[in-house]
Design a protein around this motif. Structure first.
Motif, PDB file in Angstrom:
ATOM      1  N   LEU A 294      40.649  46.553  41.822  1.00 49.90           N
ATOM      2  CA  LEU A 294      40.725  45.845  43.106  1.00 49.90           C
ATOM      3  C   LEU A 294      39.770  46.452  44.131  1.00 49.90           C
ATOM      4  CD1 LEU A 294      44.571  45.205  43.406  1.00 49.90           C
ATOM      5  CD2 LEU A 294      42.776  43.479  43.175  1.00 49.90           C
TER       6      LEU A 294
ATOM      7  N   ARG B 288      36.153  40.470  38.321  1.00 50.73           N
ATOM      8  CA  ARG B 288      37.356  41.247  38.629  1.00 50.73           C
ATOM      9  C   ARG B 288      38.615  40.447  38.301  1.00 50.73           C
ATOM     10  NH1 ARG B 288      36.215  42.677  43.691  1.00 50.73           N
ATOM     11  NH2 ARG B 288      37.376  40.992  44.669  1.00 50.73           N
TER      12      ARG B 288
ATOM     13  N   TYR C 153      44.740  48.532  40.071  1.00 50.83           N
ATOM     14  CA  TYR C 153      44.522  49.084  41.412  1.00 50.83           C
ATOM     15  C   TYR C 153      43.059  49.540  41.576  1.00 50.83           C
ATOM     16  CZ  TYR C 153      44.596  52.460  45.244  1.00 50.83           C
ATOM     17  OH  TYR C 153      44.310  53.153  46.389  1.00 50.83           O
TER      18      TYR C 153
END
Length: 309
Positions: free
Chosen positions: A275, A229, A272
């Motif tokens: 996450l 990520r 976003y």
């Protein structure tokens, strides 16, 4: 009564035969990545005329058979690359892409190999007729297409970098052919490279366990989820920085300017979603990025048409 039964059986046999032939056709299209090749062809034509070759008139471009020949060779090479890739990934695709594999099963693998050899030979033959340099260009392209499928697709980081580089290789060829070297073109190439790299890494997150089972060492199955990520978010932030550079330093205007400004919001949305790090969000992210690449092609087309008027 027997006559009606025979007629019914005959119609049933014909419909089954037609379904089988249609399934074979669809299977071949999927195996050769025909729709990907069609999109890349469209992108090549748009970028060649509106980005690399801005001085030539549309009439001269239409009758520039050398350029059409190069793009034709590119399409055949991409189709051949899709076939050889699915040949090597067949076992993995049985689990990762069961529907596609089921459709492709209507055609024996040997026919896919015949098609691969045929498409490669025709591409190299046409390239030889254009020029020896073009022949060498496509010989290198086809070699790395095969080498990626055979070996590099299983090697950490190299798999992603090679895949994206091979996707952009034809565009690099056109840039060299027209000698279009500029800061704007370079930054746009970096922007596209980063987006395609993000797409490829996110795609690997969706097949993480399957890749690991079949010996494909990818970023998601080598690093932890948090590290993957972090890598993706870092790449998206760099992409945003490149977008800002293009907007402020290259004098880009009209639709392309709107595209890169809109891209900043798209990158924020993708960050976003990443996450949250769920499979659904990853799937949504990859499709948003793919759509944004397509939007970029349309923006370039509209921008080019406006500048030619």
């Amino acid at each position: 009564m027997n006559s009606e039964k025979e007629t019914f059986q005959s119609k049933n046999y014909i419909s089954k035969s037609l379904f089988y032939r249609f399934s074979q056709f669809v299977g071949f299209m999927l195996g050769a990545r025909f729709f990907v090749a069609a999109l890349l062809t469209f992108a090549l034509y748009v970028s060649t005329f509106f980005l690399f070759n801005q001085d030539e008139t549309f009439r001269n471009f239409v009758f520039d058979f050398k350029v059409h020949g190069i793009i034709f060779c590119t399409v055949l090479t991409i189709l051949a690359g899709g076939i050889i890739n699915q040949f090597y990934d067949l076992e993995k695709d049985h689990i990762a892409k069961p529907f596609r594999t089921r459709i492709q099963s209507f055609i024996k693998q040997k026919y896919f190999l015949y098609a691969y050899l045929g498409l490669s030979a025709i591409s190299l033959g046409v390239a030889w007729l254009i020029s020896h340099n073009v022949f060498v260009f496509f010989l290198v392209y086809q070699f790395f297409m095969w080498f990626y499928s055979h070996k590099l697709s299983r090697i950490l980081i190299l798999n992603n970098l090679t895949f994206v580089s091979l996707t952009l290789y034809p565009f690099f060829g056109m840039m060299v052919y027209y000698e279009t070297f500029s800061k704007k073109v370079f930054l746009m190439a970096v922007f596209l490279f980063l987006i395609l790299l993000c797409i490829d890494i996110v795609k690997d997150t969706l097949t993480k366990s399957v890749d690991k089972a079949f010996g494909y060492t990818t970023i998601p199955n080598y690093f932890k989820t948090k590290s993957t990520r972090t890598i993706l978010i870092s790449l998206l932030i760099i992409t945003m920085a490149v977008s800002m550079k293009i907007i402020t330093r290259t004098g880009i205007t009209s639709f392309m300017a709107y595209y890169f400004v809109g891209g900043l919001f798209v990158m924020i949305l993708c960050i976003y979603l990443l996450l949250k790090s769920t499979r659904k969000n990853n799937f949504l992210t990859i499709n948003i990025l793919r759509l944004w690449v397509f939007v970029g092609i349309i923006a370039m087309l509209l921008n080019g048409i406006e500048s030619k008027l």
